[in-house]
Design a protein around this motif. Sequence first.
Motif, mmCIF file in Angstrom:
data_model
loop_
_atom_site.group_PDB
_atom_site.id
_atom_site.type_symbol
_atom_site.label_atom_id
_atom_site.label_comp_id
_atom_site.label_asym_id
_atom_site.label_seq_id
_atom_site.Cartn_x
_atom_site.Cartn_y
_atom_site.Cartn_z
ATOM 1 N N ASP A 27 1.019 -1.226 0.004
ATOM 2 C CA ASP A 27 -0.116 0.003 0.099
ATOM 3 C C ASP A 27 0.854 1.273 0.016
ATOM 4 O O ASP A 27 0.418 2.236 -0.506
ATOM 5 C CB ASP A 27 -0.981 -0.053 1.312
ATOM 6 C CG ASP A 27 -2.012 -0.942 1.061
ATOM 7 O OD1 ASP A 27 -2.246 -1.425 0.117
ATOM 8 O OD2 ASP A 27 -2.554 -1.428 2.242
ATOM 9 N N GLN A 28 1.969 1.282 0.768
ATOM 10 C CA GLN A 28 2.960 2.495 0.848
ATOM 11 C C GLN A 28 3.524 2.608 -0.496
ATOM 12 O O GLN A 28 3.544 3.697 -1.048
ATOM 13 C CB GLN A 28 3.839 2.201 1.956
ATOM 14 C CG GLN A 28 3.345 2.372 3.284
ATOM 15 C CD GLN A 28 4.172 2.217 4.349
ATOM 16 O OE1 GLN A 28 5.364 1.398 4.157
ATOM 17 N NE2 GLN A 28 4.085 2.672 5.459
ATOM 18 N N SER A 30 2.129 1.849 -3.398
ATOM 19 C CA SER A 30 0.935 2.507 -4.153
ATOM 20 C C SER A 30 0.873 3.982 -3.890
ATOM 21 O O SER A 30 0.819 4.865 -4.719
ATOM 22 C CB SER A 30 -0.227 1.842 -3.950
ATOM 23 O OG SER A 30 -0.067 0.513 -4.627
ATOM 24 N N GLN A 31 0.988 4.216 -2.567
ATOM 25 C CA GLN A 31 0.836 5.689 -2.249
ATOM 26 C C GLN A 31 2.171 6.704 -2.631
ATOM 27 O O GLN A 31 1.905 7.737 -3.079
ATOM 28 C CB GLN A 31 0.725 5.846 -0.713
ATOM 29 C CG GLN A 31 -0.505 5.284 -0.093
ATOM 30 C CD GLN A 31 -0.238 5.122 1.339
ATOM 31 O OE1 GLN A 31 0.492 5.636 2.068
ATOM 32 N NE2 GLN A 31 -1.204 4.523 2.017
ATOM 33 N N THR A 34 1.423 7.245 -6.372
ATOM 34 C CA THR A 34 0.492 8.295 -6.448
ATOM 35 C C THR A 34 0.841 9.700 -6.151
ATOM 36 O O THR A 34 0.692 10.574 -7.137
ATOM 37 C CB THR A 34 -0.817 8.314 -5.378
ATOM 38 O OG1 THR A 34 -1.445 7.063 -5.788
ATOM 39 C CG2 THR A 34 -1.616 9.497 -5.574
ATOM 40 N N GLN A 35 1.804 9.883 -5.442
ATOM 41 C CA GLN A 35 2.424 11.362 -5.142
ATOM 42 C C GLN A 35 3.289 11.634 -6.177
ATOM 43 O O GLN A 35 3.502 12.785 -6.549
ATOM 44 C CB GLN A 35 2.984 11.137 -3.770
ATOM 45 C CG GLN A 35 2.124 11.059 -2.605
ATOM 46 C CD GLN A 35 0.736 11.986 -2.818
ATOM 47 O OE1 GLN A 35 1.004 13.013 -2.956
ATOM 48 N NE2 GLN A 35 -0.237 11.318 -2.443
#
Length: 93
Positions: A27-28, A30-31, A34-35
């Motif tokens: 998940d991190q 993926s984050q 995104t950024q």
Amino acid sequence: MSRVLSTEEAKSAIRQIQAIVTGGLTDQISQLDTQGQKLSQPDIWDGPLAATFRSSTWPETKAALDKAKQELDDLRGQLEKISTNIFSAGGGS
């Protein structure tokens, strides 16, 4: 004959790795993606450093993140197989 050993320490290590991988590491990643995508938009950030980020820094980083995510997914699958085998060999505890 090959040796089969299934210690509690091995079982614990597998559970810990599984928890780390499924508990947020992907998940991190993926984050981060995104950024990084946001920073790659010239209407959000522009200038010489931003251009370098868009043209080389981010594409290289994104490729590494994508590879890491795929390898974590592969690891998760391998751990499932390993844990099934170890837990079966060790009496299922």
